[in-house]
Design a protein around this motif. Sequence first.
Motif, PDB file in Angstrom:
ATOM      1  N   ALA A  74       0.827  -1.281  -0.033  1.00  0.00           N
ATOM      2  CA  ALA A  74      -0.161  -0.060  -0.171  1.00  0.00           C
ATOM      3  C   ALA A  74       0.888   1.085  -0.043  1.00  0.00           C
ATOM      4  CB  ALA A  74      -0.908   0.124   0.981  1.00  0.00           C
ATOM      5  N   SER A  75       1.998   1.212   0.628  1.00  0.00           N
ATOM      6  CA  SER A  75       3.010   2.402   0.619  1.00  0.00           C
ATOM      7  C   SER A  75       3.738   2.554  -0.751  1.00  0.00           C
ATOM      8  CB  SER A  75       3.966   2.088   1.748  1.00  0.00           C
ATOM      9  OG  SER A  75       3.405   2.101   2.980  1.00  0.00           O
ATOM     10  N   TYR A  76       3.754   1.588  -1.383  1.00  0.00           N
ATOM     11  CA  TYR A  76       4.398   1.810  -2.784  1.00  0.00           C
ATOM     12  C   TYR A  76       3.454   2.502  -3.522  1.00  0.00           C
ATOM     13  CZ  TYR A  76       8.961  -0.481  -2.423  1.00  0.00           C
ATOM     14  OH  TYR A  76      10.474  -0.781  -2.424  1.00  0.00           O
ATOM     15  N   ILE A  77       2.041   1.654  -3.457  1.00  0.00           N
ATOM     16  CA  ILE A  77       1.166   2.266  -4.284  1.00  0.00           C
ATOM     17  C   ILE A  77       0.648   3.729  -3.937  1.00  0.00           C
ATOM     18  CG2 ILE A  77      -1.325   2.237  -4.848  1.00  0.00           C
ATOM     19  CD1 ILE A  77       0.601  -0.149  -6.225  1.00  0.00           C
ATOM     20  N   ALA A  78       0.573   4.128  -2.811  1.00  0.00           N
ATOM     21  CA  ALA A  78       0.807   5.699  -2.365  1.00  0.00           C
ATOM     22  C   ALA A  78       1.699   6.661  -3.185  1.00  0.00           C
ATOM     23  CB  ALA A  78       0.623   5.828  -0.883  1.00  0.00           C
ATOM     24  N   VAL A  79       2.863   6.206  -2.973  1.00  0.00           N
ATOM     25  CA  VAL A  79       4.049   6.699  -3.486  1.00  0.00           C
ATOM     26  C   VAL A  79       3.926   6.894  -5.180  1.00  0.00           C
ATOM     27  CG1 VAL A  79       6.471   6.704  -3.950  1.00  0.00           C
ATOM     28  CG2 VAL A  79       5.543   6.373  -1.877  1.00  0.00           C
ATOM     29  N   ALA A  80       3.537   5.768  -5.678  1.00  0.00           N
ATOM     30  CA  ALA A  80       3.511   5.611  -7.026  1.00  0.00           C
ATOM     31  C   ALA A  80       2.281   6.604  -7.623  1.00  0.00           C
ATOM     32  CB  ALA A  80       2.745   4.491  -7.568  1.00  0.00           C
ATOM     33  N   GLU A  81       1.032   6.961  -7.179  1.00  0.00           N
ATOM     34  CA  GLU A  81       0.296   7.694  -7.286  1.00  0.00           C
ATOM     35  C   GLU A  81       0.713   9.366  -7.112  1.00  0.00           C
ATOM     36  OE1 GLU A  81      -4.500   6.419  -6.338  1.00  0.00           O
ATOM     37  OE2 GLU A  81      -2.818   6.267  -4.477  1.00  0.00           O
TER      38      GLU A  81
END
Length: 325
Positions: free
Chosen positions: A77-84
């Motif tokens: 989830a942290s990676y996805i938040a950074v990706a966004e």
Amino acid sequence: MKNLLFSRRKVLFMLTDALSELLSSGLSLQSSLSLLSERKSPLGFCACHLHTALSSGMTLSVAFCSAPALALPDWYASYIAVAEECERISPILSHLRSLLFHEKMLREKIFAMLSYPCFVTLLTAAAGFFSVFYLLPSLSSFLGGDFSEAQKKAFETMLFADVGLLTVFAALVFFVSKVFSPSPVLNVIKTMAFFSEHDIPTLQAVSCAFAFVGREKKIAFALLSLRNRLLDGESIADAFGFCLEKAGFKAEGRLLSEFLYICEQTGNNNGFARSARVLEEKQARRERILLSSIQPALLLLASVYITVILKIAFLPYLTSLGGIL
């Protein structure tokens, strides 16, 4: 759909793999999810949920977290938040696919590693059970004496030895999982290496690295201190070195500080990656040492177990048999 954790993690890997392939081919995220939602499978069900959530204005990270058929780790989830936030969804999904694949291979490696110890432990316990419940009654009937006290003592000895055997095996399982699982420090450094390679700001990378800390409070405090030092304008090399050393990770802190300092002088951004490679080589050496020592240690344990059973359980019978002869 099965609600087992393993199957949900498997669906997550399949979804990440498919999205990574479609996005790398040039399709948009919504188009990729629309194509996958046509599948009549758990993968299609998850893609349909994500597509509907994004169409309603929900962010991708929240949509992933709310998906009922996915077992989502905190770091995912942290990676996805950074990706966004950085609009780097395609490379980050590709990296997440490699992380999930590595997690799967690590789990399989641990299971394969423990299969031989499990077999030896069960075989040794079965040998003790067969000796006490089949061989001893046969000897009693052959000798014709009163060996009820010896049989009782043999049974108690077998139970005690089995408890010790299972305790050693449980300790081995714990030790193998600790040795084969990468340390949180290594996960943090690998996370920083990926974000540094893709020119993502250091502070965002540090925030994402928090997801790999788990229950390691020392690393969490080190990252908090690191974030404050970076905000105060301290160099990355000095900040990382000081914070990791102060948290008790002296070897990792000094290694990372040296590599980052050289990179600052040369203009490269591979300091985290070089540090991660060195730490992974140390991890591989520990694994090789463990692999080479487990087999002789188990054989020694089985020998001690059988010796105890023979001495306590069969010695009275052998003494009596010697008198008869």
